[in-house]
Design a protein around this motif. Sequence first.
Motif, short mmCIF file in Angstrom:
data_model
loop_
_atom_site.label_atom_id
_atom_site.label_comp_id
_atom_site.label_asym_id
_atom_site.label_seq_id
_atom_site.Cartn_x
_atom_site.Cartn_y
_atom_site.Cartn_z
N SER A 157 0.74 -1.24 -0.01
CA SER A 157 -0.02 0.12 -0.03
C SER A 157 0.86 1.16 0.15
O SER A 157 1.55 1.55 1.30
N THR A 158 0.96 1.91 -1.09
CA THR A 158 1.93 3.25 -1.10
C THR A 158 1.43 4.22 0.00
O THR A 158 2.22 4.89 0.48
N GLY A 159 0.04 4.19 0.09
CA GLY A 159 -0.42 5.27 0.90
C GLY A 159 0.14 5.14 2.52
O GLY A 159 0.66 5.86 3.29
N ASP A 160 -0.01 3.73 2.91
CA ASP A 160 0.46 3.19 4.17
C ASP A 160 2.01 3.36 4.11
O ASP A 160 2.65 3.97 5.25
N LEU A 161 2.92 3.16 3.18
CA LEU A 161 4.20 3.39 3.14
C LEU A 161 4.70 4.94 3.33
O LEU A 161 5.42 5.23 4.16
N PHE A 162 3.74 5.76 2.42
CA PHE A 162 4.12 7.18 2.68
C PHE A 162 3.59 7.61 4.13
O PHE A 162 4.60 8.25 4.67
N ARG A 163 2.61 7.20 4.76
CA ARG A 163 2.28 7.40 6.22
C ARG A 163 3.46 6.77 7.08
O ARG A 163 3.75 7.74 8.02
N LYS A 164 4.11 5.92 6.74
CA LYS A 164 5.09 5.21 7.51
C LYS A 164 6.40 6.21 7.47
O LYS A 164 6.87 6.69 8.51
N LYS B 250 3.71 17.29 1.64
CA LYS B 250 2.93 18.42 1.12
C LYS B 250 1.64 18.31 0.08
O LYS B 250 0.80 18.75 -0.13
N TYR B 251 1.98 16.81 -0.45
CA TYR B 251 1.01 16.49 -1.54
C TYR B 251 -0.11 15.83 -0.89
O TYR B 251 -1.02 15.96 -1.24
N MET B 252 0.24 15.02 0.07
CA MET B 252 -1.04 14.16 0.72
C MET B 252 -1.62 15.25 1.65
O MET B 252 -2.99 14.88 1.57
N ASP B 253 -1.32 16.26 2.19
CA ASP B 253 -1.96 17.22 2.71
C ASP B 253 -3.08 17.86 2.02
O ASP B 253 -3.98 18.15 2.37
N GLY C 62 -4.34 16.58 -0.90
CA GLY C 62 -4.93 15.31 -1.46
C GLY C 62 -4.63 15.14 -2.65
O GLY C 62 -5.31 14.88 -3.74
N ASN C 63 -3.36 15.67 -3.04
CA ASN C 63 -2.86 15.74 -4.45
C ASN C 63 -1.70 14.32 -4.59
O ASN C 63 -1.35 13.57 -3.58
N LEU C 64 -1.61 13.94 -5.79
CA LEU C 64 -0.64 12.69 -5.94
C LEU C 64 0.70 12.98 -5.84
O LEU C 64 1.19 14.25 -6.19
N VAL C 65 1.55 12.21 -5.21
CA VAL C 65 2.94 12.48 -4.88
C VAL C 65 3.53 12.14 -6.39
O VAL C 65 3.14 11.30 -7.13
N PRO C 66 4.49 12.87 -6.78
CA PRO C 66 5.05 12.71 -8.13
C PRO C 66 5.48 11.22 -8.50
O PRO C 66 5.95 10.39 -7.62
N GLY D 57 -3.44 1.18 -4.08
CA GLY D 57 -3.53 2.65 -4.04
C GLY D 57 -2.19 2.61 -5.10
O GLY D 57 -1.73 3.85 -5.18
N PHE D 58 -1.94 1.71 -5.72
CA PHE D 58 -0.74 1.77 -6.99
C PHE D 58 -0.93 0.83 -8.09
O PHE D 58 -1.60 -0.24 -7.24
N PRO D 59 -1.05 1.08 -8.98
CA PRO D 59 -0.69 2.57 -9.58
C PRO D 59 -1.76 3.24 -9.81
O PRO D 59 -3.16 3.10 -9.86
N ARG D 60 -1.43 4.61 -9.66
CA ARG D 60 -2.57 5.61 -9.48
C ARG D 60 -2.53 6.67 -10.87
O ARG D 60 -3.20 7.60 -10.88
N THR D 61 -1.57 6.39 -11.59
CA THR D 61 -1.55 7.15 -12.88
C THR D 61 -1.12 6.12 -13.86
O THR D 61 -0.35 5.12 -13.69
N ASN E 147 1.29 6.42 -16.13
CA ASN E 147 2.71 6.35 -15.91
C ASN E 147 3.19 5.32 -15.11
O ASN E 147 4.16 4.49 -15.25
N GLN E 148 2.55 5.32 -13.88
CA GLN E 148 2.84 4.34 -12.82
C GLN E 148 2.55 2.77 -13.25
O GLN E 148 3.43 2.02 -13.00
N ALA E 149 1.46 2.68 -14.05
CA ALA E 149 1.13 1.29 -14.34
C ALA E 149 2.04 0.88 -15.51
O ALA E 149 2.48 -0.39 -15.50
N ASN F 59 -11.23 17.47 -3.80
CA ASN F 59 -10.11 17.28 -4.61
C ASN F 59 -9.47 15.68 -4.81
O ASN F 59 -9.12 15.52 -5.88
N LEU F 60 -9.69 15.09 -3.59
CA LEU F 60 -9.08 13.76 -3.71
C LEU F 60 -10.09 12.89 -4.96
O LEU F 60 -9.40 12.33 -5.70
N ILE F 61 -11.27 13.51 -5.02
CA ILE F 61 -12.29 12.66 -5.74
C ILE F 61 -12.01 13.14 -7.26
O ILE F 61 -11.92 12.44 -8.09
#
Length: 192
Positions: free
Chosen positions: A31-38, A52-55, A57-61, A86-90, A92-94, A145-147
């Motif tokens: 879970s990329t969200g969990d990894l970022f929170r860690k 700054k991206y998470m705060d 609701g934007n995607l981390v690059p 929660g990955f891939p979210r773009t 490009n990530q896929a 914004n998240l949606i």
Amino acid sequence: MINIVLFGPPGAGKGTQSDKIIEKFNLTHVSTGDLFRKHLSEGTPLGLIAKKYMDEGNLVPDDVVIKMVELIIEACIDCPGVIFDGFPRTVNQAIALDVMLHNYGKKISGMILLEVDEIELKKRIMLRGKTSGRTDDQDLDKINNLIQVYNAETYPVANYYKSQSKLNIVNGVGSIDKIFDDICTIIDHLSD
Ligand code: AMP
């Protein structure tokens, strides 16, 4: 090895269903969200970049996310399988994920998309914000914004997997157990 992308808008129930899936099918949860929170809670440089991206609701690059996932895949390439949450979210990530797995002779077995309407999503995210302390879940502008980010940047990933005949859609509204049963039927079929 079975590799699943569990997909859907924020609040669709990916985390809840992931917990049940990994237990039943013995998969590794990425879970990329969990990894970022860690990273955030440990105050690492990566956590500071992501914050700054998470705060907002934007995607981390993409390059930051992809590098983080590369290390995880390297570490668990011999696992029975992985569930990507929660990955891939773009798109490009896929594409990057396909390349990473291909380098190890692996591939994504299928995507499972949890479909939930927008009104229900907003209710769920608000509720989650009250109980989890997730900073991106407590304010209506950020939820909108998240949606919006999901619809604009993330939803096209479903079409990417559809074009590979790997898209499976599950109704994400209803009892947790019924949704889980529907997911299990798909996973059983994927591992045939
Ligand atoms: P989640 O817990 O999956 O909802 O993720 C929480 C936040 O982490 C997201 O709103 C993004 O800011 C960031 N994030 C998680 N996964 C990704 C990803 N694959 N690509 C970009 N940003 C991500």
